[in-house]
Design an enzyme around this catalytic site. Structure first.
Site, mmCIF file in Angstrom:
data_model
loop_
_atom_site.group_PDB
_atom_site.id
_atom_site.type_symbol
_atom_site.label_atom_id
_atom_site.label_comp_id
_atom_site.label_asym_id
_atom_site.label_seq_id
_atom_site.Cartn_x
_atom_site.Cartn_y
_atom_site.Cartn_z
ATOM 1 N N HIS A 11 0.769 -1.214 -0.021
ATOM 2 C CA HIS A 11 0.138 -0.027 -0.084
ATOM 3 C C HIS A 11 0.770 1.289 0.067
ATOM 4 O O HIS A 11 0.484 2.236 -0.666
ATOM 5 C CB HIS A 11 -0.990 0.105 1.207
ATOM 6 C CG HIS A 11 -2.050 -0.782 1.459
ATOM 7 N ND1 HIS A 11 -2.050 -1.671 2.414
ATOM 8 C CD2 HIS A 11 -2.975 -1.387 0.509
ATOM 9 C CE1 HIS A 11 -3.185 -2.543 2.087
ATOM 10 N NE2 HIS A 11 -3.563 -2.567 0.999
ATOM 11 N N LYS A 36 -15.590 -6.768 5.404
ATOM 12 C CA LYS A 36 -14.536 -7.577 6.365
ATOM 13 C C LYS A 36 -14.909 -7.156 7.711
ATOM 14 O O LYS A 36 -15.356 -6.172 8.213
ATOM 15 C CB LYS A 36 -13.255 -7.158 5.957
ATOM 16 C CG LYS A 36 -12.893 -7.394 4.393
ATOM 17 C CD LYS A 36 -11.446 -6.714 3.913
ATOM 18 C CE LYS A 36 -11.451 -6.993 2.338
ATOM 19 N NZ LYS A 36 -9.954 -6.379 2.003
ATOM 20 N N ARG A 90 -2.087 -6.265 -8.255
ATOM 21 C CA ARG A 90 -0.967 -7.041 -7.826
ATOM 22 C C ARG A 90 -0.976 -8.289 -9.037
ATOM 23 O O ARG A 90 -0.070 -8.506 -9.300
ATOM 24 C CB ARG A 90 -1.321 -7.634 -6.511
ATOM 25 C CG ARG A 90 -1.202 -6.763 -5.430
ATOM 26 C CD ARG A 90 -1.733 -6.991 -4.120
ATOM 27 N NE ARG A 90 -3.272 -7.490 -4.248
ATOM 28 C CZ ARG A 90 -4.056 -8.097 -3.267
ATOM 29 N NH1 ARG A 90 -3.285 -8.437 -2.415
ATOM 30 N NH2 ARG A 90 -5.292 -8.229 -3.665
ATOM 31 N N SER A 105 -3.162 -8.085 3.179
ATOM 32 C CA SER A 105 -3.389 -7.840 4.721
ATOM 33 C C SER A 105 -3.785 -8.857 5.324
ATOM 34 O O SER A 105 -3.388 -9.339 6.399
ATOM 35 C CB SER A 105 -4.212 -6.635 4.743
ATOM 36 O OG SER A 105 -3.901 -5.394 4.173
HETATM 37 N N1 COA Z 1 -0.264 -3.890 -1.826
HETATM 38 C C1 COA Z 1 -0.809 -4.820 -0.672
HETATM 39 N N2 COA Z 1 -1.832 -5.545 -0.640
HETATM 40 C C2 COA Z 1 -3.082 -4.840 -1.632
HETATM 41 C C3 COA Z 1 -2.560 -3.900 -2.402
HETATM 42 C C4 COA Z 1 -1.075 -3.705 -2.675
HETATM 43 N N3 COA Z 1 -0.865 -2.618 -3.390
HETATM 44 N N4 COA Z 1 -3.795 -3.614 -3.145
HETATM 45 C C5 COA Z 1 -4.573 -4.411 -2.563
HETATM 46 N N5 COA Z 1 -4.186 -5.180 -1.633
HETATM 47 C C6 COA Z 1 -4.679 -6.015 -0.881
HETATM 48 C C7 COA Z 1 -5.338 -5.667 0.687
HETATM 49 O O1 COA Z 1 -4.379 -5.563 1.646
HETATM 50 C C8 COA Z 1 -6.502 -6.341 0.662
HETATM 51 O O2 COA Z 1 -6.094 -7.602 1.325
HETATM 52 P P1 COA Z 1 -6.991 -8.438 2.074
HETATM 53 O O3 COA Z 1 -8.229 -8.763 1.228
HETATM 54 O O4 COA Z 1 -6.417 -9.589 2.357
HETATM 55 O O5 COA Z 1 -7.236 -7.645 3.501
HETATM 56 C C9 COA Z 1 -7.051 -6.613 -0.834
HETATM 57 O O6 COA Z 1 -5.698 -6.409 -1.511
HETATM 58 C C10 COA Z 1 -8.234 -5.733 -1.243
HETATM 59 O O7 COA Z 1 -8.213 -4.710 -0.536
HETATM 60 P P2 COA Z 1 -8.214 -3.394 -0.259
HETATM 61 O O8 COA Z 1 -7.474 -2.633 -1.540
HETATM 62 O O9 COA Z 1 -8.125 -2.880 0.696
HETATM 63 O O10 COA Z 1 -9.766 -3.103 -1.038
HETATM 64 P P3 COA Z 1 -10.991 -3.480 -0.277
HETATM 65 O O11 COA Z 1 -11.523 -4.608 -1.169
HETATM 66 O O12 COA Z 1 -10.792 -3.835 1.230
HETATM 67 O O13 COA Z 1 -12.004 -2.034 -0.384
HETATM 68 C C11 COA Z 1 -13.269 -0.369 -1.284
HETATM 69 C C12 COA Z 1 -12.809 -1.859 -1.301
HETATM 70 C C13 COA Z 1 -13.220 0.208 0.147
HETATM 71 C C14 COA Z 1 -12.483 0.385 -2.251
HETATM 72 C C15 COA Z 1 -14.642 -0.785 -1.458
HETATM 73 O O14 COA Z 1 -15.552 -1.517 -0.982
HETATM 74 C C16 COA Z 1 -15.433 0.687 -1.638
HETATM 75 O O15 COA Z 1 -15.159 1.709 -2.351
HETATM 76 N N6 COA Z 1 -16.530 0.802 -0.458
HETATM 77 C C17 COA Z 1 -16.900 2.160 -0.214
HETATM 78 C C18 COA Z 1 -18.507 1.805 -0.596
HETATM 79 C C19 COA Z 1 -18.730 1.850 -1.847
HETATM 80 O O16 COA Z 1 -18.714 2.834 -2.542
HETATM 81 N N7 COA Z 1 -19.206 0.803 -2.518
HETATM 82 C C20 COA Z 1 -19.770 0.587 -3.951
HETATM 83 C C21 COA Z 1 -18.426 0.241 -4.837
HETATM 84 S S1 COA Z 1 -18.851 -0.226 -6.471
#
Ligand code: COA
Length: 169
Positions: free
Chosen positions: A20, A44, A98, A136
């Site tokens: 990140h 989550k 990724r 994560s």
């Molecule tokens: N390096 C390391 N890990 C990474 C990464 C990177 N460059 N990019 C993504 N990840 C990992 C994260 O650690 C996470 O791992 P985990 O699932 O093991 O915890 C996973 O990839 C994806 O997580 P993240 O990038 O944090 O996204 P998310 O899926 O948790 O979050 C939101 C998604 C918050 C962006 C999305 O739910 C959102 O927009 N929510 C707001 C409500 C909304 O508008 N919803 C409608 C969407 S259409």
């Protein structure tokens, strides 16, 4: 004067990893202002509270140095991301990719957001090769099993994880 380019980098950040941080540093070079947006409502069940995640992300960014922290804000997003983006004046959503396996989900997210807010562009940055495999949830699993997470997160995060997991028992 050219309009300032504001981007949002959203996620759960439970906890923030080196992957990140890499995306944040690279995105901060592309935009005038970057808002790291921590999702309050997530499907989550985070280990760290939203306030703890915000504090850890802020401290990680401060420790990077290089003058980028002045252009980065760390905020909470509760509700639809595009509504938040509009209220913050952001024209871009940054996501890290990724592996091919991320593509389907990211494509869906970007497409749904684009349908709801055509003026907001999603920009995907490829994770650097040394961070391709970090997630994560795996970091938390390794920490729970007393493994070494220092290749994936900073000393601040690894120490916080150990403390947090010890408290939870
Ligand atoms: N390096 C390391 N890990 C990474 C990464 C990177 N460059 N990019 C993504 N990840 C990992 C994260 O650690 C996470 O791992 P985990 O699932 O093991 O915890 C996973 O990839 C994806 O997580 P993240 O990038 O944090 O996204 P998310 O899926 O948790 O979050 C939101 C998604 C918050 C962006 C999305 O739910 C959102 O927009 N929510 C707001 C409500 C909304 O508008 N919803 C409608 C969407 S259409």
């Amino acid at each position: 004067m050219a309009e300032s380019r504001v981007a949002i980098y959203p996620g759960t950040f439970d906890p923030i990893t080196n992957g990140h941080v890499d995306i944040i540093c690279r995105a901060a070079r592309l935009f005038d202002r970057l808002i790291v947006a921590i999702a309050v409502n997530t499907s989550k069940q985070p280990v760290f509270s939203v306030a703890e995640r915000q504090d850890l992300v802020r401290r990680e960014i401060e420790s990077v140095g290089g003058g980028i922290s002045g252009r980065i804000d760390v905020e909470l997003v509760d509700g639809l991301l595009i509504d938040y983006a509009k209220s913050a004046g952001a024209g871009f959503i940054v996501r890290g990719l990724r592996a091919v396996s991320d593509f389907d989900y990211e494509f869906q997210l970007a497409s749904m957001n684009a349908k709801m807010a055509p003026d907001i562009e999603t920009v995907c940055l490829m994770a650097s090769d040394r961070h391709q495999f970090i997630a994560s949830s795996l970091v938390k699993e390794i920490a729970r099993l007393n493994g070494d997470v220092t290749p994936f997160v900073s000393p601040l995060i690894s120490g916080s994880l150990v403390k947090k997991l010890a408290k939870r028992g």
